[in-house]
Scaffold this motif. Structure first.
Motif, PDB file in Angstrom:
ATOM      1  N   TRP A  75       2.547  -4.988   5.804  1.00 16.23           N
ATOM      2  CA  TRP A  75       3.367  -4.527   4.590  1.00 16.23           C
ATOM      3  C   TRP A  75       3.696  -3.140   4.741  1.00 16.23           C
ATOM      4  CZ3 TRP A  75       1.837  -1.461  -0.117  1.00 16.23           C
ATOM      5  CH2 TRP A  75       2.699  -1.357  -0.933  1.00 16.23           C
ATOM      6  N   ASP A 126      -0.724 -10.979   8.686  1.00 17.33           N
ATOM      7  CA  ASP A 126      -0.378 -11.362   7.581  1.00 17.33           C
ATOM      8  C   ASP A 126       1.099 -10.915   7.112  1.00 17.33           C
ATOM      9  OD1 ASP A 126      -1.072 -12.377   4.632  1.00 17.33           O
ATOM     10  OD2 ASP A 126      -0.480 -10.144   4.496  1.00 17.33           O
ATOM     11  N   LEU A 157      -8.636  -0.605   3.508  1.00 19.97           N
ATOM     12  CA  LEU A 157      -8.452   0.882   3.416  1.00 19.97           C
ATOM     13  C   LEU A 157      -8.322   1.506   2.378  1.00 19.97           C
ATOM     14  CD1 LEU A 157      -6.989   1.092   7.097  1.00 19.97           C
ATOM     15  CD2 LEU A 157      -9.603   0.972   6.358  1.00 19.97           C
ATOM     16  N   THR A 203      -0.981  -1.116  10.188  1.00 17.59           N
ATOM     17  CA  THR A 203      -1.014   0.289  10.605  1.00 17.59           C
ATOM     18  C   THR A 203       0.272  -0.097  11.494  1.00 17.59           C
ATOM     19  OG1 THR A 203      -1.522   2.007  11.882  1.00 17.59           O
ATOM     20  CG2 THR A 203      -2.102  -0.230  12.696  1.00 17.59           C
ATOM     21  N   HIS A 249      -4.633   3.307  16.048  1.00 16.52           N
ATOM     22  CA  HIS A 249      -5.086   2.888  14.720  1.00 16.52           C
ATOM     23  C   HIS A 249      -5.342   1.327  14.961  1.00 16.52           C
ATOM     24  CE1 HIS A 249      -3.876   6.229  11.959  1.00 16.52           C
ATOM     25  NE2 HIS A 249      -4.797   6.728  12.753  1.00 16.52           N
TER      26      HIS A 249
HETATM   27  N1  LIG Z   1      -0.547 -10.170  -1.490  1.00 16.28           N
HETATM   28  C1  LIG Z   1      -0.425  -9.040  -1.747  1.00 16.28           C
HETATM   29  O1  LIG Z   1      -0.393  -8.632  -3.092  1.00 16.28           O
HETATM   30  C2  LIG Z   1      -0.574  -7.729  -1.081  1.00 16.28           C
HETATM   31  C3  LIG Z   1      -0.677  -6.513  -1.535  1.00 16.28           C
HETATM   32  C4  LIG Z   1      -0.909  -5.561  -0.524  1.00 16.28           C
HETATM   33  C5  LIG Z   1      -1.302  -6.083   0.704  1.00 16.28           C
HETATM   34  N2  LIG Z   1      -1.212  -7.254   1.194  1.00 16.28           N
HETATM   35  C6  LIG Z   1      -1.461  -7.302   2.524  1.00 16.28           C
HETATM   36  O2  LIG Z   1      -2.492  -6.781   3.210  1.00 16.28           O
HETATM   37  C7  LIG Z   1      -2.313  -5.704   4.234  1.00 16.28           C
HETATM   38  C8  LIG Z   1      -3.169  -4.560   4.185  1.00 16.28           C
HETATM   39  O3  LIG Z   1      -3.082  -3.683   2.891  1.00 16.28           O
HETATM   40  P1  LIG Z   1      -2.237  -2.460   2.622  1.00 16.28           P
HETATM   41  O4  LIG Z   1      -1.242  -2.418   3.938  1.00 16.28           O
HETATM   42  O5  LIG Z   1      -1.869  -2.213   1.420  1.00 16.28           O
HETATM   43  O6  LIG Z   1      -3.411  -1.366   3.064  1.00 16.28           O
HETATM   44  P2  LIG Z   1      -4.424  -0.750   3.832  1.00 16.28           P
HETATM   45  O7  LIG Z   1      -4.342  -1.532   5.184  1.00 16.28           O
HETATM   46  O8  LIG Z   1      -5.798  -0.692   3.161  1.00 16.28           O
HETATM   47  O9  LIG Z   1      -3.906   0.532   4.258  1.00 16.28           O
HETATM   48  C9  LIG Z   1      -2.753   0.757   5.192  1.00 16.28           C
HETATM   49  C10 LIG Z   1      -2.703   2.246   5.579  1.00 16.28           C
HETATM   50  O10 LIG Z   1      -3.800   2.601   6.340  1.00 16.28           O
HETATM   51  C11 LIG Z   1      -3.440   3.486   7.288  1.00 16.28           C
HETATM   52  N3  LIG Z   1      -4.254   3.170   8.446  1.00 16.28           N
HETATM   53  C12 LIG Z   1      -4.354   2.140   8.979  1.00 16.28           C
HETATM   54  N4  LIG Z   1      -5.390   2.071  10.113  1.00 16.28           N
HETATM   55  C13 LIG Z   1      -5.898   3.257   9.957  1.00 16.28           C
HETATM   56  C14 LIG Z   1      -6.962   3.996  10.830  1.00 16.28           C
HETATM   57  N5  LIG Z   1      -7.567   3.395  11.748  1.00 16.28           N
HETATM   58  N6  LIG Z   1      -6.866   5.205  10.462  1.00 16.28           N
HETATM   59  C15 LIG Z   1      -6.345   5.990   9.502  1.00 16.28           C
HETATM   60  N7  LIG Z   1      -5.464   5.470   8.639  1.00 16.28           N
HETATM   61  C16 LIG Z   1      -5.301   4.096   8.913  1.00 16.28           C
HETATM   62  C17 LIG Z   1      -1.931   3.050   7.399  1.00 16.28           C
HETATM   63  O11 LIG Z   1      -1.460   4.158   8.235  1.00 16.28           O
HETATM   64  P3  LIG Z   1      -0.742   4.488   9.625  1.00 16.28           P
HETATM   65  O12 LIG Z   1       0.290   3.350   9.851  1.00 16.28           O
HETATM   66  O13 LIG Z   1      -0.525   5.847   9.611  1.00 16.28           O
HETATM   67  O14 LIG Z   1      -2.067   3.685  10.574  1.00 16.28           O
HETATM   68  C18 LIG Z   1      -1.530   2.682   6.330  1.00 16.28           C
HETATM   69  O15 LIG Z   1      -1.028   3.869   5.346  1.00 16.28           O
HETATM   70  C19 LIG Z   1      -0.936  -5.575   3.955  1.00 16.28           C
HETATM   71  O16 LIG Z   1      -0.171  -4.879   4.932  1.00 16.28           O
HETATM   72  C20 LIG Z   1      -0.399  -6.940   3.629  1.00 16.28           C
HETATM   73  O17 LIG Z   1      -0.144  -7.774   4.646  1.00 16.28           O
HETATM   74  C21 LIG Z   1      -0.971  -8.101   0.280  1.00 16.28           C
END
Ligand SMILES: NC(=O)c1ccc[n+]([C@@H]2O[C@H](COP(=O)([O-])OP(=O)(O)OC[C@H]3O[C@@H](n4cnc5c(N)ncnc54)[C@H](OP(=O)(O)O)[C@@H]3O)[C@@H](O)[C@H]2O)c1
Length: 263
Positions: free
Chosen positions: A21, A50, A189, A233, A238
């Protein structure tokens, strides 16, 4: 990397996957960014990726980045559509992006879930979809998600779980365990728009050399009912960091992370 079984499907997958996402919604000219992130994640052992039609160009970009790796990947994507017709069009696109098969097809945000499960079950029987799932990000919809789980028609759920979002622990995780469903953790995260800020480095000293991201991933995975976490990411470093074996945490370490996360 540690592997866990995706519920009753019996499929074993490495515990760190990759979300898409916002991060993989990229123009054609930026495909190299996605290739680098997906390449880094898979070289570090990730297998589940995903996506969703809701994520702009992410499915197409992910499909291209998986070229040459499709057989080792487990593609989890979603149907996000008010009508069956629109949902079928989304699957047709996905079959093009992902070499003719979706491994886990999830009903996104439970939109029209009853209508979609009817035709998706036929797609599964025809072999174009391997497993079915359902997702929701909001605790206000967890009762409905529990109802879908109890129908016996899905193999996995996708829910948020991090030290600041623990509502799934109340009913959904025990129910997933009882029913033998896989559990995919979104927002491990803290979420793309609201990552949980890292504490000062010295506060993490009791955990050894782990980074804050690894601590949060380890926190979610220390619940044995969780199958896989899917941090997103755009940064290959990362991706490598996230896929490096997450720490195994005991109760004291979990409490420390909860305190540092301000929960
Ligand atoms: N079904 C649903 O309703 C739904 C809703 C939300 C999410 N999702 C799925 O779940 C996935 C994950 O959730 P999310 O993307 O919302 O949040 P997340 O994975 O908790 O956080 C993503 C953020 O963390 C940063 N990040 C990643 N690895 C890092 C690291 N090692 N150190 C520091 N920062 C880091 C990324 O920035 P950088 O790019 O700078 O690393 C990005 O801004 C989504 O991509 C999607 O596939 C599904």
């Amino acid at each position: 990397m540690e592997r866990r079984t995706l519920g009753r499907t019996g499929v074993e997958i490495p515990v760190v996957g990759l979300g898409t996402w916002a991060t993989l919604d990229l123009a054609d000219a930026e495909q190299k960014v996605a290739d680098a992130v997906v390449g880094a994640a898979f070289e570090a052992g990730t297998r589940l990726a995903d996506s969703s039609p809701m994520y702009g160009r992410a499915e197409r970009v992910l499909g291209r980045a998986l070229a040459g790796r499709r057989e080792e990947a487990l593609v989890a994507t979603k149907i996000w559509a008010r009508s069956v017709e629109e949902g079928r069009a989304q699957l047709a696109d996905q079959l093009g992006f992902f070499a003719g098969r979706v491994d886990l097809e999830q009903v996104h945000n439970l939109v029209a879930w009853h209508e979609h499960l009817d035709w998706l079950e036929r797609e599964r029987d025809a072999g174009r979809v391997r497993f079915l799932g359902a997702t929701h990000y909001s605790p206000g919809s967890f009762d409905e998600l529990a109802r879908v789980m109890r129908t016996g028609r899905i193999d996995a759920i996708q829910i948020p779980l991090n030290p600041r979002e623990r509502e799934a622990e109340r009913e959904l995780l025990p129910l997933a365990e009882e029913l033998g469903l896989g559990v995919i953790v979104m927002r491990p995260l803290g979420g793309a728009g609201s990552p949980i800020p890292a504490p000062p480095r010295h506060e993490l000293a009791p955990l050894g050399t782990v980074t804050w991201a690894q601590a949060l991933l380890g926190w979610a995975l220390s619940d044995p009912r969780v199958t896989v976490v899917i941090p997103a990411t755009r940064n290959p470093e990362h991706a490598r960091e996230n896929a490096a074996s997450p720490p195994r945490l005991g109760p004291e370490e979990r409490s420390l992370i909860e305190r540092l996360a301000g929960s």
